[in-house]
Scaffold this motif. Structure first.
Motif: not given
Length: 168
Positions: A108-112
């Motif tokens: 899982i990848s998340v851009n913050v």
């Protein structure tokens, strides 16, 4: 007797550090911030898991309210988090002698986007990603999915905490 004196001095020093706000054992340095705003993280990945957005957003909010003295607010927070889930993929990781997958990996990848409204130089936009491996004989449902989500979301939210307010 010396041991008792050392223990007493250590205890008093520790209480002074904590009481005066010099050091917090959570590692969070929120400065003068009093409030935090965490927007809902939409799932923009090619493969959509229905409850992932809500679960991730809630985990991030819970981590900050648990490990800092910040108050959660719906708008105009001193510290502001927004972003989106950009990746959700399952890939085979290792093969058996029959040329089938022995283990799969959920990533899982998340851009913050983090905005510190009190100290702009601490703001950033960054990608965070983590994975969990599970046996290929198992489907990603029920307990397998819950365990994978827990491992991944715990790590990603802790990485976000460390990057934004952690002083490690």
């Amino acid at each position: 007797m010396k041991k008792l004196i050392y223990i007493t001095l250590f205890s008093i020093t520790t209480l002074l550090f904590i009481g005066c706000g010099i050091y917090g054992f959570t590692g969070g340095d929120v400065g003068n911030a009093k409030t935090i705003q965490v927007d809902f993280f939409q799932n923009q990945a090619q493969l959509i898991e229905p409850d992932l957005s809500q679960q991730f957003t809630q985990e991030l909010q819970d981590l900050f309210t648990r490990q800092t003295n910040l108050t959660l607010t719906p708008n105009n927070g001193d510290l502001y988090f927004s972003g989106e889930i950009t990746g959700y993929r399952i890939t085979p990781m290792s093969a058996t002698s029959q040329q089938t997958a022995a283990q799969n990996r959920l990533t899982i990848s998340v851009n913050v986007r983090y905005v510190n409204n009190l100290e702009e130089k601490k703001s950033f936009e960054q990608q965070f990603s983590f994975y969990s491996d599970f046996p290929a004989t198992s489907q990603l449902i029920g307990g397998v999915k819950e365990a994978a989500f827990k491992e991944i979301l715990d790590r990603i939210t802790q990485d976000i905490f460390n990057a934004s307010v952690g002083k490690w």
